[in-house]
Motif scaffolding. Sequence first.
Motif, mmCIF file in Angstrom:
data_model
loop_
_atom_site.group_PDB
_atom_site.id
_atom_site.type_symbol
_atom_site.label_atom_id
_atom_site.label_comp_id
_atom_site.label_asym_id
_atom_site.label_seq_id
_atom_site.Cartn_x
_atom_site.Cartn_y
_atom_site.Cartn_z
ATOM 1 N N ASP A 138 -17.200 6.567 7.507
ATOM 2 C CA ASP A 138 -16.397 7.397 6.613
ATOM 3 C C ASP A 138 -16.858 8.845 6.774
ATOM 4 O O ASP A 138 -17.989 9.185 6.420
ATOM 5 N N ILE A 166 -3.092 7.283 4.449
ATOM 6 C CA ILE A 166 -3.508 6.119 3.648
ATOM 7 C C ILE A 166 -3.987 4.945 4.482
ATOM 8 O O ILE A 166 -4.535 3.974 3.939
ATOM 9 N N TRP A 182 1.100 4.064 -3.290
ATOM 10 C CA TRP A 182 0.905 5.503 -3.186
ATOM 11 C C TRP A 182 2.185 6.263 -3.542
ATOM 12 O O TRP A 182 2.119 7.323 -4.185
ATOM 13 N N SER A 196 -9.191 -5.503 3.874
ATOM 14 C CA SER A 196 -7.843 -5.259 4.384
ATOM 15 C C SER A 196 -7.541 -6.196 5.544
ATOM 16 O O SER A 196 -8.311 -6.262 6.510
ATOM 17 N N ARG A 201 0.832 -1.200 0.000
ATOM 18 C CA ARG A 201 0.000 0.000 0.000
ATOM 19 C C ARG A 201 0.869 1.253 0.000
ATOM 20 O O ARG A 201 0.600 2.218 -0.729
ATOM 21 N N ALA A 261 -1.432 3.250 -6.748
ATOM 22 C CA ALA A 261 -2.639 3.515 -5.970
ATOM 23 C C ALA A 261 -3.851 3.839 -6.834
ATOM 24 O O ALA A 261 -4.976 3.523 -6.469
ATOM 25 N N ARG A 307 -5.188 -0.834 -2.458
ATOM 26 C CA ARG A 307 -6.421 -0.694 -1.692
ATOM 27 C C ARG A 307 -6.960 -2.043 -1.208
ATOM 28 O O ARG A 307 -7.508 -2.126 -0.117
ATOM 29 N N ARG A 308 -6.845 -3.065 -2.026
ATOM 30 C CA ARG A 308 -7.391 -4.358 -1.634
ATOM 31 C C ARG A 308 -6.267 -5.369 -1.462
ATOM 32 O O ARG A 308 -5.189 -5.248 -2.053
ATOM 33 N N THR A 337 -17.596 2.769 6.160
ATOM 34 C CA THR A 337 -16.444 2.659 5.254
ATOM 35 C C THR A 337 -16.563 1.416 4.385
ATOM 36 O O THR A 337 -16.139 1.410 3.230
ATOM 37 N N ASP A 389 -3.493 -2.355 -6.394
ATOM 38 C CA ASP A 389 -3.718 -0.918 -6.434
ATOM 39 C C ASP A 389 -3.560 -0.311 -5.046
ATOM 40 O O ASP A 389 -3.918 0.851 -4.823
#
Length: 1002
Positions: free
Chosen positions: A409, A286, A267, A392, A263, A909, A884-885, A416, A882
Amino acid sequence: MKRSLSLLLLLLTFHTWVVAQNKPLGGKVVDAASGKPLPFVTITGNGKGTSMKTDADGGFTLPATKATLSFRYVGYKTQTITVSPGETSLLVKLESDISGLDEVVVIGYGQQKKKDITSAVSSLSGKEISELPATSINSALQARVPGVQITSAGYQPGAGTTIKIRGINSIMQGDGPIYVVDGVILTGDIREINPYDIESVDVLKDASAAAIYGARAASGVVIITTKKARTGRASVDYNGYYGVQKIVKTYDFIDGAQYGYLRRLAWADEDPNAWPMNNPETDRKIFSAVELKSLAEGKTYNWPDAITHAAQQQSHTLSISNGIGKNKVYLSGNYLNQDGIIRGSNMKRYSLKANIESAVTDKLSIGLNTNFSHIGTDIVSNEAYYGAVTMSPLRPIYDSAGNPLIEIDPSTGNLTANNPLTLTKDAVNHRVDDRMIGNIYLDYKLFPGLSFRSNLGADIYKNQQFEYYPRTTSDGYLLKGLAKVQNFGFRDWLWENTFTYDYNPSEDHSLNLLSGFTFQKRRQEWNFEQASGFPTDELSYKNMSLANRRDYILSDYFNWSTSSLLGRAIYKYKQRYILNFTARYDGSSRFGAQNRHGFFPSVSGAWRLIDEPFLGVKFKSRVNDAKIRMSYGVIGNQDISYDKIYSRMNAASYPFNGNTQSTGYQIGSAKGNDALKWESQHQFNTGFDVAVLNSRVQLSFDYYNKNIKNLLLQRGLAPSQGFDTMMINVASMNTKGIDIGIKLAPVKTPNFDWQIDLNWSRYRSKVTSLLPGRDSLSPYLKVGEAPNSLIVDYVFDGIYNKGDDFSLNPTGKPGDVRIKDLNNDGIINQYDRAIVGRTTPKAWGGIWNYFRYKRVSLTVFASYMYGHNIYNKAYMDYVYSDGRRVILKDGLNYWTPENPGANLPRPNAFGSSTRTLPQGSSSFAVQKGDFLRIRNITLAYDLSPTLLAKLKIRSLGIYGQVMEPFLFTGYKGTDPEIGVGMGSYDIYPRFSTYLFGLKMGL
């Protein structure tokens, strides 16, 4: 005087004895099971070779003499009887010789011996079906019948199946085959019937076999005969099992530390100045607070394990049968309880079966067949498992109070993410299905050879679905609870009247005639309500009046009816030349007055080559059966939406006086077409059946060619017509295929038995015409290709490296995905998409092995499929990072300057490394779907007859079974049968089942 009287008496006695000796011997030959007369049975006496035959009613007359008579009849065991002097009457009961050829096959509105079948029909016995503890009939048929392709619609308890018989039969329409259960015509996935109540299943595959059902037979016909009481026997049977289900295969994801590193890297790759690596300020941007805590503590959370478990499954069937006397009764009850391996999913089925037959008189018999089922299903959201495998691993499952973690969020005010655990525990999706299938019938013998049957059937179905999403879910959080309630149901009524006439004028000729009239009517209703804004989640959907908002109120209603005339003639000459003529004339209210009726004829023939005298004894000693079949027929498809012949009116609002809204109606965007007519299928079939080596090797082969015409398509209309589209009969397609079935008995001794059953099928479908002047309507629908079976995407060409030509991607960098410029125009756009895979398999089939040593048996059943592609979008997403996952461990082999040969882009990212993939996808996701799956291994033991006699039990067997223990495939996902289309994500994992069962008969 006394001496004279004694002499006279002696003479009279002798005379009477002599007269008795000279009196002819009369008799009758009948079927031992049914008592029906057997015509033209061959009778030989004293081994002299001279013979005679019984008449058309099974009767015979012989001169009175002491003799040893042999009675021979095709399909029956030869019986030898010694006739005593003075015997004047004889009843001979011949027993069927079960060699397979004389098994009875159920065809439309009748029965026929397997050896006389002229078309493509495949059969499975109830014993074969019960070998697998399947929850539905379609699951039990999977990979057992040549030409029948069955795939699961999912692995959640209660999930249905899709079934194709001989390939693709329509472009836009079709609900799969029709099912005929004890004479009642059904549609849909018939999971309501207990497989243990099945006596036999006969699949009518070609047009000749199915033409008796006319307009509804284009996708094939499955005839199901349920169990009835056996003549002269009373019995009680129990069949039950208990098992545990476990996930077959799971993904191997990276841990929390690896996820954290990727992650940060993703980024930093996007902007190293804004999000530098290993910077506390970057981490706060992040990662969430709970993720940072997990990183600091070195924790990883396994989300899939949190929502899955080892699930129980059990089934119990108790049946009572009494076939003694004129009234025969079969009663059965079943309880099935299947927990899902995802927590919160479950299916319970309760079913009751009653079949009653009564011989009122010698001519009149009546019967009643009923099946009632109640199914309750708890369904887990499709988001639950997908959310668990992509969540995550740094995100805790529970909060500090031990409740499922809920995070808000601040930018949206919503959650979220859906916590998958709340979807399994708090969300409600409960479905209730009630179905009653039944018929009452009477058979009346008007005179010898002619009988009348009237059948009144009903299929009554009701479905209710209740959903509630509380504040702990994304759907219900902002809305303060979301509830959905829907009701769906239909009532089908069927009335059929048929006459059957058997005419046997001589030994060489026989004729069976069928004629009849049928009428069927359906009434169908649906309504739906959605509401939100509840004061509390406690009552869920149970009081919709508490909601602040009524979001939707919808309903629908329709009915349709069909009426038909049908006829069939089966002619046999010398028992080896067989012709079958069938026709049906249908009328349906689904079509407009111009094309409401359709005519569906067929003709088929068979030549029993093995019965030809010119073949000789030597040939017949090696070849036990040889038959050639050929057929041609036309069948139809009436499965169009009931309102396509009309222009629909939709609710609308209109301005009135400039500012007032008035409710009313406006014409919909689709124009009705009252000239619509049947989709028609013209099918040719030819095949043969051969048995050799005392029937130890049996082969059945079929080739078919289907030309399907008048296929329905939506046609775009000019704006001047006031409508966007109209459905028309315009397209056509062709399907060719081969079905092969092989039965082998390599070893057959009293103590050891080995049997093999193989089947192999393939077909090729292609569209032959679409709209006039058009050879393509979409990337997935083209002339020359199977409809909706193409995978169309950009062609993956590896990863850019330093020094490569970046003209196709001027802003690209090393580590980006590279796409082929197929038309060489210097840019990547939609014109560079191509066919990168086909989802139709080249072939599929099954392999069944049965081994028996004395009373111990072992069954191993496998299925296979090859020659097709799967668009494994899930795998591509799970290896492209990416940031994120979570990704698979395979995804760690990404491009770096030190690893230039990798085929995965560098982590980024915002996915800029894959931005040369329009729509984010390419042929990288296309994988071969070939597989071999061991579906079932069963070890069984039957107790000895001696012990059973002491226990006063008719039969008792125990077995252990494992379902789907092994899978051999190169497919990189968890299950190659998950789907063959675009975006095949895992929404419910597949499982293996380990169970123990008991079968007992009293």
